[in-house]
Scaffold this motif. Sequence first.
Motif: not given
Length: 158
Positions: A3-24
């Motif tokens: 992957i191209n590192i330029k396409d990566i964004l590291i950001r604070p999690a939000t509540k909309t990320d909860l389903p994915k975080l629960a999966e992780f």
Amino acid sequence: MGINIKDILIRPATKTDLPKLAEFLQILVETERPFDPTLKEGEIFYYDIEKLIEDKATEILVIDLDDQVIGCGYAQIRAAKAYEKHESFGYLGFMFVSPEFRANGLNRLLLNDLKKWVLSQGITEVRLEVYHDNETAVKAYEKAGFKKLITTMRCDIG
């Protein structure tokens, strides 16, 4: 998958990320099961992710690739023991990168951003826990500058 590192964004999690975080979290639990015979069967929630997102002493970051969350981790300010040199330390946890995106340096980027957040809180001590037999993770953290400090031992005497 390169992957191209330029396409990566590291950001604070939000509540909309909860389903994915629960999966992780459940993938992480399944990954850790072979290293820990004390884990209960079924779903396990090591922590309340939503509360961590809201907690001012915690920073959950996600790795975002083209609006798809592919990894996460958190840093949390914790009080040190009374006999330790420092008053508090940054504790890192919930370190996860989706398997198909591993070996691209994403965990290193995430660790660096979490360390920066801890430093921004005026703290220079960072710790994490990793299963002793998880050699891949141990090597990755050693490469990132971590050193082994203590080993927890157990014995089933039943």
